[in-house]
Design an enzyme around this catalytic site. Sequence first.
Site, PDB file in Angstrom:
ATOM      1  N   HIS A  49      -3.766   4.579   4.559  1.00 46.86           N
ATOM      2  CA  HIS A  49      -4.977   3.754   4.443  1.00 46.86           C
ATOM      3  C   HIS A  49      -6.078   4.461   3.655  1.00 46.86           C
ATOM      4  O   HIS A  49      -6.710   3.870   2.788  1.00 46.86           O
ATOM      5  CB  HIS A  49      -5.477   3.399   5.850  1.00 46.86           C
ATOM      6  CG  HIS A  49      -6.803   2.698   5.851  1.00 46.86           C
ATOM      7  ND1 HIS A  49      -6.952   1.413   5.401  1.00 46.86           N
ATOM      8  CD2 HIS A  49      -8.045   3.123   6.233  1.00 46.86           C
ATOM      9  CE1 HIS A  49      -8.239   1.063   5.511  1.00 46.86           C
ATOM     10  NE2 HIS A  49      -8.914   2.069   6.006  1.00 46.86           N
ATOM     11  N   ARG A  84       0.867  -1.178   0.000  1.00 48.17           N
ATOM     12  CA  ARG A  84       0.000   0.000   0.000  1.00 48.17           C
ATOM     13  C   ARG A  84       0.902   1.226   0.000  1.00 48.17           C
ATOM     14  O   ARG A  84       1.473   1.577   1.030  1.00 48.17           O
ATOM     15  CB  ARG A  84      -0.881  -0.035   1.261  1.00 48.17           C
ATOM     16  CG  ARG A  84      -2.099   0.861   1.213  1.00 48.17           C
ATOM     17  CD  ARG A  84      -2.739   0.959   2.587  1.00 48.17           C
ATOM     18  NE  ARG A  84      -1.957   1.839   3.436  1.00 48.17           N
ATOM     19  CZ  ARG A  84      -1.962   1.826   4.772  1.00 48.17           C
ATOM     20  NH1 ARG A  84      -2.703   0.946   5.420  1.00 48.17           N
ATOM     21  NH2 ARG A  84      -1.219   2.679   5.458  1.00 48.17           N
ATOM     22  N   TYR A 127       2.871   5.253  11.994  1.00 47.10           N
ATOM     23  CA  TYR A 127       3.196   3.836  12.153  1.00 47.10           C
ATOM     24  C   TYR A 127       4.095   3.261  11.063  1.00 47.10           C
ATOM     25  O   TYR A 127       4.579   2.159  11.184  1.00 47.10           O
ATOM     26  CB  TYR A 127       1.909   3.008  12.242  1.00 47.10           C
ATOM     27  CG  TYR A 127       0.947   3.208  11.069  1.00 47.10           C
ATOM     28  CD1 TYR A 127       1.135   2.513   9.876  1.00 47.10           C
ATOM     29  CD2 TYR A 127      -0.124   4.097  11.150  1.00 47.10           C
ATOM     30  CE1 TYR A 127       0.274   2.689   8.801  1.00 47.10           C
ATOM     31  CE2 TYR A 127      -0.990   4.288  10.080  1.00 47.10           C
ATOM     32  CZ  TYR A 127      -0.784   3.584   8.909  1.00 47.10           C
ATOM     33  OH  TYR A 127      -1.629   3.768   7.855  1.00 47.10           O
TER      34      TYR A 127
HETATM   35  C1  LIG Z   1     -15.597  -5.767  10.063  1.00 47.97           C
HETATM   36  C2  LIG Z   1     -14.841  -4.504   9.966  1.00 47.97           C
HETATM   37  N1  LIG Z   1     -14.067  -4.092  11.001  1.00 47.97           N
HETATM   38  C3  LIG Z   1     -13.352  -2.958  10.900  1.00 47.97           C
HETATM   39  C4  LIG Z   1     -13.402  -2.187   9.765  1.00 47.97           C
HETATM   40  C5  LIG Z   1     -12.579  -0.910   9.664  1.00 47.97           C
HETATM   41  N2  LIG Z   1     -11.499  -1.149   8.676  1.00 47.97           N
HETATM   42  C6  LIG Z   1     -11.626  -0.765   7.384  1.00 47.97           C
HETATM   43  S1  LIG Z   1     -10.374  -1.258   6.446  1.00 47.97           S
HETATM   44  C7  LIG Z   1      -9.573  -1.960   7.751  1.00 47.97           C
HETATM   45  C8  LIG Z   1      -8.276  -2.642   7.531  1.00 47.97           C
HETATM   46  C9  LIG Z   1      -8.357  -3.699   6.497  1.00 47.97           C
HETATM   47  O1  LIG Z   1      -7.075  -4.203   6.229  1.00 47.97           O
HETATM   48  P1  LIG Z   1      -6.810  -5.239   5.086  1.00 47.97           P
HETATM   49  O2  LIG Z   1      -7.816  -6.308   5.110  1.00 47.97           O
HETATM   50  O3  LIG Z   1      -5.408  -5.657   5.145  1.00 47.97           O
HETATM   51  O4  LIG Z   1      -7.105  -4.413   3.754  1.00 47.97           O
HETATM   52  P2  LIG Z   1      -6.334  -3.099   3.240  1.00 47.97           P
HETATM   53  O5  LIG Z   1      -7.124  -1.923   3.718  1.00 47.97           O
HETATM   54  O6  LIG Z   1      -4.983  -3.135   3.788  1.00 47.97           O
HETATM   55  O7  LIG Z   1      -6.350  -3.192   1.770  1.00 47.97           O
HETATM   56  C10 LIG Z   1     -10.307  -1.797   8.916  1.00 47.97           C
HETATM   57  C11 LIG Z   1      -9.888  -2.258  10.250  1.00 47.97           C
HETATM   58  C12 LIG Z   1     -14.244  -2.635   8.725  1.00 47.97           C
HETATM   59  N3  LIG Z   1     -14.395  -1.945   7.596  1.00 47.97           N
HETATM   60  N4  LIG Z   1     -14.928  -3.795   8.827  1.00 47.97           N
END
Ligand SMILES: Cc1ncc(C[n+]2csc(CCOP(=O)(O)OP(=O)(O)O)c2C)c(N)n1
Lengths: 340, 325
Positions: A261, A257, A270
Amino acid sequence: MTTAGTRKKRSERTIEEYLLSEQQLEDMYYHMLLARRLNERMLALNRQGRAAFVIAGVGQEAAQVGAAMALKRGTDYLAPYYRDLGMNLVFGMTAREAMLNLLAKRDDPNSYGRQMPSHWGNTERRIVTQSSVVATQFLHAAGIGLGAQMRKDPLVVLTCCGEGSTSRGDFHEALNFAAIHRLPIIFYVQNNGYAISERNEKEMPVPNVADRARAYNMHSAMVDGMDAIAVYQTVRPAVDQARNGGGPFLIEAKCYRLWPHSSDDDDSRYRPKKELEEWTKKDPISSFRARVETDGIFPKADLDEIEERVEEEVREAAQWALMQPDPEPEDALGHVYKEL
Amino acid sequence: MASMTVIEAVRSTLDEALGRDDRVFILGEDVEAGGVFRATEGLAAKHTGRVIDSPLAESSIIGISIGAAHYGMRPVAEIQFADFIHAGFDQLCSEASRWCYRTRGDAYLPMVVRTPWGGGVHGGQHHSQSIEAYYAHMPGIKVVAPAFPADYRSLLRAAIEDPNPVLFLEHKRTYRLIRQEVEGAPAETVIGRARVTRNGPDLTIIAYGLMLHESLAAAETLSSEGIESTVVDLLTLNPIDRETILESARATGKVLIVHEDTLTGGLGGEIAAMIAEHAFEYLDAPIRRVAGPDIPPMPFHHAMEDFFMPNREKIAAAARELAAY
Ligand SMILES: Cc1ncc(C[n+]2csc(CCOP(=O)(O)OP(=O)(O)O)c2C)c(N)n1
Ligand SMILES: [Mg+2]
């Protein structure tokens, strides 16, 4: 159309080493670049106060475009996650539609302003509507796969999430069910190193997401997600195998990434600067360009021309979308239930 | 067609739906062997490949049904006990209920989730719950809870044919307790409509499921005492039939709402608010509720379980007070 007329016509013949034709390689470059430039323009609009929220796929374009190109448009289903702009573009989303979605315009075909940006969905194009809740779509993919299997419909479902989302129960329940029934599904995880701020070791006790396939007696593969060609070469045989009754696949694309975020995140809290610098050198789009140029697939002038075309397309799409109508307040009502 | 029990009504309707439409299939735990309440007994052998045992994972039963419905199938999911549906709450609340809304109807989910609910069966905390208030709070999902076998038949068929997600609640205490001649039973019911089951000028009792039967029994006792009550069978809990409720409240001026779900946050509160907002001038007494006490439902020991459950005596007692007001 700019200088398209002057460009050499691309051949449909497969280039052995790539398993792709010249035309496909051009499409690959075009879609990756379009995704990148759209994301850049979206962030600019956010910083100008014209777009409320941006969540981008920058750094993941190769992982997305390479995988989506392995599917059959019009036949196969895509159950994407929020970063999958590149996949949506391969499945037919236009630059204008991407901008309508960003701006929550009335005519955004994803959700008509009802969802946050990057919550995809287009029933006609077989892109499954997606919520913010991560990993739920893995079960929807399993359900589509089950339906297709019952109807002997030779389609494949590709569903995506990030590596952090593989901690959720729905991920595991979906893999379990799909493996028991040998459903035609590619579970495609884009491991971009972070789940917001959490690194892989906070999400799982195994070094790779792909290792989780063993518990489900499922085929798995890992691929360099910064290399679109390698991604295609990995996903395409898995898709063919799934289509022919070979059962589901878990594929992990190791990518990165490159942005925070979201437009609301400050990754300096971080993320080590040095790490970002190292990964920036592996940018999936510039490495693709360098490879096809060095291999003499396309002359430099042609690649420059594609860049210009994409720039113009994005500029025009943003300008056009900003002029499009917003939803009326009362458009909040209706369509709670389907009436046939 | 002769007289049948609730469970026979459910089974025969599933059988007919599977026979009529090859997009219909059943997904749930132990359904191939007939299910723990035998709602699907004999169906797996008759409808090959369309009665499917799921792994023991409720979120997947619902999430997979969503995907299959999106694809064009007509899944009828079974959650073995309503108490275990909460593991699939997210799929119902975050996905199924919003699917149509967030696509403006481009996508929709013709799916049913059937589940046995309710107490009075010595089921303790996790085989007795009334779950309807959680799920009736989700615009986009229809919630149905019939009382009589004929209504089980017509509403389950309607649920399977509905293009929207329908949560179909089957009161497990009534499965073999309630029997009805289904031929010549009241006209075909539709989702979204309540029914006046008994007419009387003195007060209105509104109930559903097992409590509808208890309310009818209470009304019988009251009648022998000279109190004539109207009894409304709610049938659909969402979207709720406002017209029938308000019409009856206006006619009798006294309303008693009965449910075995706990009092606070139960559907009775919503119904009472609806009447207070739209029929206040017609009321001759405060609205009364008979409901489960605000403790986690439901204690196992029969003495405590009986204490928890509303019944015909408690309903009649409240009705007498209301009639005398
Ligand atoms: C069930 C749930 N918990 C928390 C969130 C908040 N949230 C959105 S994206 C994210 C991180 C996701 O990380 P990853 O699966 O590695 O995908 P990336 O964003 O890195 O592509 C979080 C904690 C959410 N959208 N859904
Ligand atoms: Mg991640």
